[in-house]
Design an enzyme around this catalytic site. Structure first.
Site, PDB file in Angstrom:
ATOM      1  N   VAL A   1      -3.561 -11.218  -0.124  1.00 24.85           N
ATOM      2  CA  VAL A   1      -2.980 -12.512   0.233  1.00 24.85           C
ATOM      3  C   VAL A   1      -3.531 -12.937   1.590  1.00 24.85           C
ATOM      4  CG1 VAL A   1      -0.837 -13.724   0.785  1.00 24.85           C
ATOM      5  CG2 VAL A   1      -0.908 -12.102  -1.125  1.00 24.85           C
TER       6      VAL A   1
ATOM      7  N   GLU B   1       7.827  17.161   5.842  1.00 23.36           N
ATOM      8  CA  GLU B   1       7.159  17.728   4.671  1.00 23.36           C
ATOM      9  C   GLU B   1       5.736  18.177   5.006  1.00 23.36           C
ATOM     10  OE1 GLU B   1       8.488  18.528   1.960  1.00 23.36           O
ATOM     11  OE2 GLU B   1      10.192  17.238   1.599  1.00 23.36           O
TER      12      GLU B   1
END
Length: 199
Positions: free
Chosen positions: A84, A175
């Site tokens: 866009v 993580e």
């Protein structure tokens, strides 16, 4: 024009095929709307597992889902792979690299970018982990550094290859730290036995 067929239903354009945009398109796929899903990639990525790709625990194909396949049974959903360039909310139109599209409703679900707090040196000297390409770049950098460390006898210089700092203690940072700890404990001793895992 993005070559979207005419429809008797209201057109909803969704910018972004991350969790928000992808799931909204799935919910609207069986309703009386024409849905146009715009993203710069032709896949939806499961971001919570990007760290696994970065640590070579998963292959990229395990965490990406092709958009066209996900919506192939939904004739009212149209996928356009483009970026866009501008939105005119008064005229209800979007300009993209492929052309212009008009909408009845617009949903902007572009996701997040890494915040470097305006510090260009952070941006130049660190790795982000928000996309598949970034996770592969990080994976390659870590493996390249391990190879360089293997060939570097000087202790101080070697530390520059094997010391890793994680900035951010959110889900991804935690993580990633855990995956690095597992890598240190299970992978490095087998794949790089010449390296001292205590370093």
């Amino acid at each position: 024009m993005l070559n979207i067929p005419d429809s008797p239903y209201p057109r909803i354009v969704i910018i972004g095929a991350g969790f928000g945009g992808f799931n909204l398109a799935k919910k609207l796929a069986r309703k009386k709307f024409q849905v146009v899903l715009i993203d710069k990639y032709n896949y939806h990525q499961f971001q919570p597992l990007l760290y696994q790709v970065a640590m070579a625990g998963l292959e990229p194909s395990s965490i990406i889902f092709p958009l066209r396949k996900a919506f192939q049974r939904n004739k009212n959903v149209h996928i356009r792979i483009t970026e866009v360039e501008g939105v005119d909310h008064v005229k209800k139109k979007i300009d993209t690299k492929l052309g212009r599209i008009y909408y009845d409703k617009l949903v902007i679900a572009c996701g997040a970018t890494t915040n470097f707090f305006g510090d260009k040196s952070f941006e130049e000297k660190t790795f982000s982990l928000k996309s598949l390409s970034e996770s592969l770049f990080l994976r390659n950098a870590i493996l390249t550094d391990l190879e360089s460390a293997l060939m570097t006898p000087e202790y101080e210089k070697r530390q520059g290859y094997i010391d890793i700092v994680i900035v951010g203690g959110g889900a991804t940072g935690v993580e990633l730290a855990g995956a690095l700890a597992e890598m240190k404990h299970y992978i490095i001793p087998k794949d790089y036995p010449e390296l001292d895992e205590n370093e």
